[in-house]
Write an enzyme that holds these catalytic residues in place. Structure first.
Site, PDB file in Angstrom:
ATOM      1  N   GLU A 164      26.995 -38.020  -8.986  1.00 38.26           N
ATOM      2  CA  GLU A 164      27.987 -37.782  -8.225  1.00 38.26           C
ATOM      3  C   GLU A 164      28.308 -39.116  -7.470  1.00 38.26           C
ATOM      4  O   GLU A 164      28.560 -38.964  -6.380  1.00 38.26           O
ATOM      5  CB  GLU A 164      27.796 -36.519  -7.262  1.00 38.26           C
ATOM      6  CG  GLU A 164      27.512 -35.335  -7.943  1.00 38.26           C
ATOM      7  CD  GLU A 164      27.440 -34.212  -6.886  1.00 38.26           C
ATOM      8  OE1 GLU A 164      28.225 -33.134  -6.994  1.00 38.26           O
ATOM      9  OE2 GLU A 164      26.371 -33.993  -6.193  1.00 38.26           O
ATOM     10  N   ASP A 172      18.208 -38.284   0.253  1.00 37.81           N
ATOM     11  CA  ASP A 172      19.556 -37.826   0.189  1.00 37.81           C
ATOM     12  C   ASP A 172      20.035 -37.678   1.570  1.00 37.81           C
ATOM     13  O   ASP A 172      19.517 -37.446   2.674  1.00 37.81           O
ATOM     14  CB  ASP A 172      19.390 -36.495  -0.569  1.00 37.81           C
ATOM     15  CG  ASP A 172      20.946 -36.186  -1.438  1.00 37.81           C
ATOM     16  OD1 ASP A 172      21.735 -36.676  -0.816  1.00 37.81           O
ATOM     17  OD2 ASP A 172      20.702 -35.286  -2.470  1.00 37.81           O
ATOM     18  N   HIS A 181      24.576 -41.029  -2.991  1.00 38.27           N
ATOM     19  CA  HIS A 181      23.555 -39.875  -2.056  1.00 38.27           C
ATOM     20  C   HIS A 181      22.509 -40.810  -1.383  1.00 38.27           C
ATOM     21  O   HIS A 181      21.525 -40.294  -1.302  1.00 38.27           O
ATOM     22  CB  HIS A 181      22.739 -38.969  -2.932  1.00 38.27           C
ATOM     23  CG  HIS A 181      23.874 -37.889  -3.709  1.00 38.27           C
ATOM     24  ND1 HIS A 181      24.347 -36.935  -2.669  1.00 38.27           N
ATOM     25  CD2 HIS A 181      24.388 -37.366  -4.922  1.00 38.27           C
ATOM     26  CE1 HIS A 181      25.152 -36.074  -3.337  1.00 38.27           C
ATOM     27  NE2 HIS A 181      25.376 -36.598  -4.653  1.00 38.27           N
TER      28      HIS A 181
END
Ligand code: ACM
Ligand code: ZN
Length: 724
Positions: free
Chosen positions: A287, A151, A230
């Site tokens: 996301e 990440d 990410h």
């Protein structure tokens, strides 16, 4: 089959000679399904414990039957894990002298996925700590460790085929403010730290060691390799797999490029081999901002040839294609609820984090789901409301909140409820740099999670849990585990003015049964201080200071509420510039109600002024001597537009017409991006006689260059104005 399992492994048995103990409540966490106490106590040494696996006695491989009688203890498990858990229960029943109540326990977990996550990407945690973390998990019968390995700035897993993932790691550039990864999720505080805090990754040997360590504790490690978002570290090291139109280190893979899939599939192949026990590969998929794909010719071409109507369907295409490969390797795929967008992959399991809704939808559609709703079980969120709490993310998940977590929702059709595999808590580490801090966020909330996931709802009981927790905290201390005492910290539960003007304050702690002591003169309450009973009635100016005691020692943090019943309390306030309707703080009395906001912009007690000054005049009712003004402001650059004011000025008047300026000072800027509350004590050169006090806090104006929201109007946030 009967055989012995090493009891020494669990740290049992140091026997001292003492007399039979007084009966006391068994403090087993998580609470067993069925426990019958016979009312007597026996001394149990290691030679008096028999263990074995017998599936005709216990059907659940994680279940066990524990019998303690005059002949000793017997643990029958439905599998090795059941024996392991049965011995843990026995250990929790034993006192330090070896006495165990005679009991019969039949126990098995409610859920088979009892997970705990750790983000090792934003900050790196060494192998030794991961083992310690697994010890803590096993102690709470957590059986899944969700290892968030990639990440932001950190790719933490060695991949032979792609060495730059760990070698050209973004964290190596953290100290260089001009590096191309600027814009990664990195707070200023993080940036200031030495890169050492960020450095590191696990070798394949490390991973094998950790997987074996977990296996010995009946924990399955589920690796997560984030995609398609990410992935800043990966697209920094291998920019060819991001969209050609994207800025460097954009963090999003290009699904328009076939070689992206080759890259990710080769990574998956190495991961599959490293985690033979893991039934799932976690791909994250949360996301993902879709703008980059909108501007990418490869992505747009892919959408045309595949007939995808929008970028959500492109994400779904990406996820489907990865799932096919993961399934072909003999693993199932799990991803966050965003994998529902644009159509769920055929065999996918959904990890529902934004709430329960994604998991409900998945289950009703016949897919398995794991519930990790952020408003209950994100352990990177605050666990207390006191300013003593370390900087945390978002909301407030205290112990009662975590305890109330139930992964099975009524919206799930009855014949689909078996699709809820269980639940999990997550710890994201943007704000967490040290192992001690991880433990602080984990404990004791993990005890509440353990009971929420193991114990059937009919056997859950908050009152009993909080009594048991006292002994659990002592167990943590004995093991040297760092835990939060937030549950002991008093907070203002209720506050109101009586008709005679007295202020009534009611205090609470999350954990009941601990005496709260308080003072009204600003001094720290000692054990001899006034004992709080059901409310405090304040009739004169006071600073309330309160803290709880546990076993005669102060516990938790100190609550301090200053300037109660000051000269401005309940004064009439007139505003030269109105407060923003979205942040009223409670209206015209908000700044004089003696109610203080917490260190979070979402606390409704803050009153906000967007782009304008706070400029108000207090009518104290009658002329009186005034020595100064006190007020406080919020600033949180990292995630809001709320900035400290640039100037503070105070005027006084006896008639409300003619005002004399008594204070005018600049406020020093503070570019710390983390949340802060800054108090200002504006003492006059000499006391003046006044009925009216005007206070102005000058707004910062347009947010300056370098601010994450540069160019937009600044806000001023205040929660109280005090006149003394
Ligand atoms: C998440 O917290 N973005 C899964
Ligand atoms: Zn693209």
């Amino acid at each position: 089959m009967r055989h012995s399992i090493s009891a020494a492994f669990l740290g049992l048995f140091a026997i001292a000679c003492t007399s039979r103990p007084e009966p006391r409540e068994a403090a087993v966490i998580p609470q067993p399904m069925r426990m019958v106490k016979r009312g007597d106590y026996v001394r149990i040494g290691p030679d008096r414990i028999r263990t074995g696996v017998d599936t005709s006695v216990v059907s659940n491989p994680e279940g066990y039957r524990l019998t303690v009688g005059p002949d000793g203890a017997e643990v029958i498990g439905g599998g090795e894990a059941g024996v392991f858990y049965g011995l843990q229960t026995l250990e929790q029943l034993r006192d330090s002298a070896g006495w165990v109540p005679t009991v019969e326990i039949e126990d098995a977990p409610r859920f088979r996925w009892r997970g705990m996550h750790l983000d090792v990407s934003r900050h790196f945690f060494p192998k030794e700590f991961i083992k310690r973390y697994l010890d803590i998990l096993a102690y709470h019968r957590i059986n899944v460790f969700h290892w968030h390995l990639t990440d932001g700035i950190g790719w933490r897993l060695a991949i032979d085929r792609y060495p730059l993932l760990t070698e050209r790691a973004a964290w190596r550039r953290v100290k260089d403010p001009k590096a191309p990864w600027v814009g990664l999720e990195l707070s200023d505080e993080s940036r200031r730290d030495s890169a050492d805090t960020y450095g590191g990754y696990y070798t394949k040997e490390d991973v094998r060691e950790i997987v074996a360590y977990a296996r010995a504790r009946h924990i399955t490690v589920i690796p997560e390799i984030e995609m398609p978002g990410h992935s800043e570290a990966a697209t920094f090291a291998y920019p060819e797999y991001a969209c050609p139109t994207a800025r460097p280190g954009s963090g999003i893979y290009c699904p328009g490029n076939d070689s992206t899939f080759v890259f990710l599939q080769r990574i998956v192949d190495e991961v599959v081999e490293l985690f033979p026990d893991a039934p799932y590969i976690h791909i994250g998929a949360d996301e993902v901002g879709k703008e980059q794909w909108r501007g990418c010719p490869l992505c747009q071409a892919r959408m045309r040839t595949e007939g995808l109507k929008d970028e959500h369907e492109l994400q779904s295409y990406f996820v489907h294609r990865m799932e096919e490969h993961i399934n072909a390797k003999g693993k199932a795929m799990i991803g966050y609820d965003e994998i529902l967008e644009g159509g769920l992959a055929p065999n996918a399991t959904v990890m529902s984090w934004t709430g329960f809704e994604g998991g409900v939808r998945a289950a009703n559609a016949g897919h398995d789901a794991v519930m990790v709703p952020l408003d209950y079980v994100y352990f990177d969120h605050y666990q207390g409301q006191n300013p003593c709490e370390p900087q945390a993310w978002g909301g407030y998940n205290g112990l009662p909140r975590v305890y109330s977590f139930d992964p099975v929702r009524p919206e799930i059709e009855a014949d689909k409820r078996h699709h809820i595999l269980g639940g999990q808590a997550n710890i994201w580490t943007e704000n967490i740099r040290t192992p001690e801090h991880v433990e602080y966020m984990l404990l004791p909330r993990l005890a509440a999670l353990a009971e929420a996931l193991w114990t059937d709802t009919t056997a859950k009981d908050w009152g009993r849990f909080e009594r048991k927790l006292d002994r659990q905290l002592s167990r943590y201390a004995a093991r040297g585990w760092n835990y939060a005492e937030s549950g002991f910290t008093p907070f203002v539960a209720e506050q109101y003015f009586r008709p005679d003007g007295a202020l009534v304050v009611r205090l609470e702690t999350e954990l009941s049964g601990y005496p709260i002591r308080y003072t009204l003169d600003g001094s720290l309450p000692s054990e001899g201080a006034e004992l709080y009973t059901d409310s405090i009635v304040i009739k004169e100016p006071a600073t309330l200071t309160a803290r709880a005691f546990r076993g005669g020692e102060p516990a938790g943090c100190v609550l301090k509420v200053p300037h109660l019943l000051n000269r401005a309390t309940l004064a009439k306030v007139s505003y030269a510039t109105p407060y923003n309707p979205a942040y009223t703080g409670g209206g015209d009395t908000a700044l004089v109600d003696n109610r203080y906001a917490f260190k979070r912009g979402d606390d409704r007690a803050w009153q906000g002024f967007e782009g304008t000054d706070m400029d108000l005049t207090l009518d104290l009712g009658e002329e009186q001597p005034v020595a100064g003004v006190w007020t406080e402001f919020l600033q949180h650059i990292a995630s809001t537009s709320v900035m400290l004011p640039t100037r503070l000025a105070v005027w006084t008047s006896t008639d409300g017409q003619n005002f004399t300026r008594v204070v005018d000072r600049a406020v020093e800027e503070d570019d710390d991006s983390e949340v802060m509350i800054r108090p200002f004590d504006l003492r006059f050169e000499a006391p003046v006689s006044a009925r009216y006090v005007r206070i102005r806090a000058t707004n910062r104006g347009v947010l300056p260059v370098g601010h994450p929201r540069e160019g937009s109007p600044a806000w001023v946030f205040t929660d109280e104005v005090v006149v003394y």
